[in-house]
Design an enzyme around this catalytic site. Structure first.
Site, PDB file in Angstrom:
ATOM      1  N   ARG A   1      86.385  15.006 123.103  1.00 27.16           N
ATOM      2  CA  ARG A   1      85.045  15.579 123.130  1.00 27.16           C
ATOM      3  C   ARG A   1      84.296  15.157 121.867  1.00 27.16           C
ATOM      4  O   ARG A   1      84.910  14.873 120.841  1.00 27.16           O
ATOM      5  CB  ARG A   1      85.107  17.106 123.206  1.00 27.16           C
ATOM      6  CG  ARG A   1      85.836  17.634 124.427  1.00 27.16           C
ATOM      7  CD  ARG A   1      85.963  19.155 124.395  1.00 27.16           C
ATOM      8  NE  ARG A   1      86.664  19.622 123.204  1.00 27.16           N
ATOM      9  CZ  ARG A   1      87.018  20.883 123.002  1.00 27.16           C
ATOM     10  NH1 ARG A   1      86.728  21.809 123.904  1.00 27.16           N
ATOM     11  NH2 ARG A   1      87.656  21.233 121.887  1.00 27.16           N
TER      12      ARG A   1
ATOM     13  N   ARG B   1      81.237  19.198 122.525  1.00 25.86           N
ATOM     14  CA  ARG B   1      81.739  20.487 122.028  1.00 25.86           C
ATOM     15  C   ARG B   1      80.776  20.968 120.952  1.00 25.86           C
ATOM     16  O   ARG B   1      80.551  20.291 119.958  1.00 25.86           O
ATOM     17  CB  ARG B   1      83.147  20.319 121.450  1.00 25.86           C
ATOM     18  CG  ARG B   1      83.724  21.554 120.731  1.00 25.86           C
ATOM     19  CD  ARG B   1      83.917  22.709 121.693  1.00 25.86           C
ATOM     20  NE  ARG B   1      84.772  23.755 121.164  1.00 25.86           N
ATOM     21  CZ  ARG B   1      84.381  24.749 120.364  1.00 25.86           C
ATOM     22  NH1 ARG B   1      83.116  24.801 119.968  1.00 25.86           N
ATOM     23  NH2 ARG B   1      85.232  25.676 119.974  1.00 25.86           N
TER      24      ARG B   1
ATOM     25  N   GLU C   1      86.831  32.898 125.848  1.00 29.39           N
ATOM     26  CA  GLU C   1      87.463  31.968 126.778  1.00 29.39           C
ATOM     27  C   GLU C   1      87.414  32.470 128.218  1.00 29.39           C
ATOM     28  O   GLU C   1      87.731  33.630 128.495  1.00 29.39           O
ATOM     29  CB  GLU C   1      88.924  31.751 126.384  1.00 29.39           C
ATOM     30  CG  GLU C   1      89.124  31.113 125.025  1.00 29.39           C
ATOM     31  CD  GLU C   1      88.728  29.657 125.009  1.00 29.39           C
ATOM     32  OE1 GLU C   1      88.908  28.978 126.045  1.00 29.39           O
ATOM     33  OE2 GLU C   1      88.239  29.188 123.963  1.00 29.39           O
TER      34      GLU C   1
END
Length: 271
Positions: free
Chosen positions: A175, A127, A135
């Site tokens: 992540r 990330r 998004e």
């Protein structure tokens, strides 16, 4: 009679000298503490320990986030190849410690897999730290404006390229939050910073979990400059877009988008 060409005298003398200089069984303890023996043993031990440490520190491959030791965060960087870009601010990294110097991509047993099944449990989910991109459509939510453009931009910049990730922490989605750099020609580019400059991301604004390292001020300045320059998501809609119903108010940030959907989903829950 002695055979004239046998050279027995020479061989006998040589054998006698060897036996004379060979230690007796009772002399072995003293032989083991001789300086030359100790130096050779010490050199072998040091080289073995150094080799193991070199491997563990620089050449040990880390296949998944579960293999990252806690003391690596904020202290280590991971070098590898981007195998896929799932969203506009995260991707999959195949760790290749040592890079080409260590033979990655060159030696037959150090080829980077290309098939999806061969990459299962062999990549790190990264990330990008400090930024939040529009998004894409998922979980029943609509796509944000400029989400596809941001996703395509990131694919073009890093997909199938080697990057270096300075790892900060592991987040709630398993992540690795990291500041990421990629080389383009002779220059090393900060991926998050370049996204902000292109107007395809905002500075990460969540109340918890924000990671910037030492570049928060630089990131905020880059976002403000993109806003002022009206680039990317900050661009004003054209006349044609306005006639087509494009909103004229400032765009909804990724954080505002998430907050809106989270609030709506809470209202739907019974009780």
């Amino acid at each position: 009679m002695r055979w004239p060409w046998s050279g027995d005298d020479h061989e006998q003398n040589k054998s006698s000298r060897l036996w004379a200089t060979s230690p007796k069984s009772s002399d072995w303890p003293s032989t083991l503490v001789e300086p030359r023996t100790l130096i050779a043993t010490l050199a072998l031990t040091v080289s073995t320990v150094a080799g193991v440490r070199l491997y563990k520190t620089y050449l040990r491959r880390i296949p998944t986030v579960n293999h990252i030791k806690p003391n690596y965060f904020r202290r280590k960087s991971l070098f590898g190849q981007v195998t896929s870009v799932g969203d506009a601010d995260n991707f999959r990294l195949y760790h290749t410690p040592g890079g080409r110097i260590a033979g990655w991509g060159l030696l037959p047993w150090k080829r980077i897999p290309t098939k999806r099944e061969d990459l299962t449990k062999q990549t790190l989910h990264i990330r990008i730290a400090g930024v939040d991109a529009p998004e894409l459509a998922h979980w029943g939510r609509e796509a944000q404006p400029f989400s596809k453009e941001a996703h395509d931009w990131l694919i073009n910049l890093i997909h199938n390229r080697r990057v270096r990730a300075y790892i900060y922490r592991r987040d709630q989605y398993d992540r690795v939050v990291a500041q990421v750099y990629v080389r383009r020609w002779l220059f090393r580019k900060d991926v998050g910073l370049e996204m902000l400059r292109a107007g395809l991301a905002t500075v990460y604004e969540a109340k918890t979990g924000a990671e910037f390292g030492t570049v928060e001020d630089k990131y905020r300045a880059a976002e403000q400059k993109a806003r002022d320059s009206k680039v990317g998501m900050w661009a004003k809609p054209t006349l044609r877009q306005r006639l087509g119903g494009a909103p004229t108010q400032p765009p909804e940030s990724p954080r505002e988008y998430k907050n809106r959907h989270n609030a709506a989903e809470k209202l739907k829950k019974p009780g």
